[in-house]
Design a protein around this motif. Structure first.
Motif, PDB file in Angstrom:
ATOM      1  N   LEU A  98      52.041  89.675  14.771  1.00 40.70           N
ATOM      2  CA  LEU A  98      52.340  90.421  13.443  1.00 40.70           C
ATOM      3  C   LEU A  98      51.123  90.303  12.313  1.00 40.70           C
ATOM      4  O   LEU A  98      50.873  91.110  11.952  1.00 40.70           O
ATOM      5  CB  LEU A  98      53.551  90.303  12.869  1.00 40.70           C
ATOM      6  CG  LEU A  98      54.868  90.923  13.582  1.00 40.70           C
ATOM      7  CD1 LEU A  98      55.893  90.343  13.005  1.00 40.70           C
ATOM      8  CD2 LEU A  98      54.809  92.309  13.631  1.00 40.70           C
ATOM      9  N   MET A 154      44.503  96.082  10.784  1.00 36.58           N
ATOM     10  CA  MET A 154      45.036  97.164  10.059  1.00 36.58           C
ATOM     11  C   MET A 154      44.256  96.961   8.561  1.00 36.58           C
ATOM     12  O   MET A 154      43.831  98.133   8.241  1.00 36.58           O
ATOM     13  CB  MET A 154      46.359  97.473  10.203  1.00 36.58           C
ATOM     14  CG  MET A 154      46.996  97.935  11.332  1.00 36.58           C
ATOM     15  SD  MET A 154      48.718  98.543  11.351  1.00 36.58           S
ATOM     16  CE  MET A 154      49.430  97.077  11.095  1.00 36.58           C
ATOM     17  N   LEU A 155      44.379  95.983   7.768  1.00 39.39           N
ATOM     18  CA  LEU A 155      43.970  95.924   6.626  1.00 39.39           C
ATOM     19  C   LEU A 155      42.397  95.951   6.798  1.00 39.39           C
ATOM     20  O   LEU A 155      41.551  96.915   5.827  1.00 39.39           O
ATOM     21  CB  LEU A 155      43.982  94.621   6.097  1.00 39.39           C
ATOM     22  CG  LEU A 155      43.569  94.037   4.685  1.00 39.39           C
ATOM     23  CD1 LEU A 155      44.058  94.911   3.680  1.00 39.39           C
ATOM     24  CD2 LEU A 155      43.536  92.616   4.446  1.00 39.39           C
ATOM     25  N   SER A 211      47.803  91.729  13.757  1.00 35.82           N
ATOM     26  CA  SER A 211      47.817  93.132  13.602  1.00 35.82           C
ATOM     27  C   SER A 211      47.699  93.511  12.167  1.00 35.82           C
ATOM     28  O   SER A 211      46.763  94.626  11.860  1.00 35.82           O
ATOM     29  CB  SER A 211      49.114  93.670  14.334  1.00 35.82           C
ATOM     30  OG  SER A 211      49.206  93.398  15.566  1.00 35.82           O
ATOM     31  N   ALA A 212      48.390  93.151  11.197  1.00 36.44           N
ATOM     32  CA  ALA A 212      48.368  93.432  10.055  1.00 36.44           C
ATOM     33  C   ALA A 212      47.073  93.188   9.321  1.00 36.44           C
ATOM     34  O   ALA A 212      46.520  94.179   8.520  1.00 36.44           O
ATOM     35  CB  ALA A 212      49.235  92.823   9.297  1.00 36.44           C
ATOM     36  N   THR A 213      46.370  92.164   9.684  1.00 34.52           N
ATOM     37  CA  THR A 213      44.852  91.699   9.259  1.00 34.52           C
ATOM     38  C   THR A 213      44.098  92.808   9.914  1.00 34.52           C
ATOM     39  O   THR A 213      43.353  93.224   9.182  1.00 34.52           O
ATOM     40  CB  THR A 213      44.645  90.179   9.782  1.00 34.52           C
ATOM     41  OG1 THR A 213      45.560  89.529   9.579  1.00 34.52           O
ATOM     42  CG2 THR A 213      43.141  90.022   9.261  1.00 34.52           C
TER      43      THR A 213
END
Length: 135
Positions: free
Chosen positions: A112, A119-120, A115-117
């Motif tokens: 998570l 996407m950022l 993935s969040a990093t």
């Protein structure tokens, strides 16, 4: 902007020198504080304990030389913001890896966070119109 072969070679030599300087220091620190990967389960291939913190030397080298290259080449507020927007998430991922090494993280939180990093960073690069451009 184009870079010469000499500039690439100098950057490579600087990376080798800085990481070579930091690695033994961080190795000693890892041994002192007990940040050691012990060969205590079957899936580990090493026979001897291995000190952690080598990734810290690599991370510090990459971030330091990235900002130094920016300062020496094409320093603008926009380029500083772009380099920072990619280096800070890289530092966050490195920090997460260090925490995982030292304390252990379950796979889902790691996935998570990674993935969040990603996407950022992707969003920042797409919105700034710099996907595929070099600095």
């Amino acid at each position: 902007m184009s870079y010469s072969l000499i500039e690439f070679l100098l950057a490579g030599l600087a990376a080798v020198a800085l990481s070579g300087l930091l690695t033994p220091i961080l190795r000693r620190l890892a041994i002192q504080i007990g940040a050691i990967d012990k060969a205590n389960i079957e899936r580990k291939t090493q026979k001897q304990p291995v000190p952690y913190l080598g990734g810290v030397a690599v991370s510090v080298t990459v971030v330091t030389l990235s900002f130094l290259a920016l300062l020496l080449s094409d320093f603008t507020q926009q380029n500083l913001a772009l380099v920072t927007s990619t280096m800070l998430p890289a530092v966050a991922i490195s920090a997460m890896g260090l925490v995982d090494d030292l304390r252990g993280l379950q796979p889902w939180p790691r996935l998570l966070i990674q993935s969040a990093t990603a996407m950022l960073v992707s969003t920042i690069l797409i919105n700034s119109g710099t996907v595929g451009q070099s600095f």
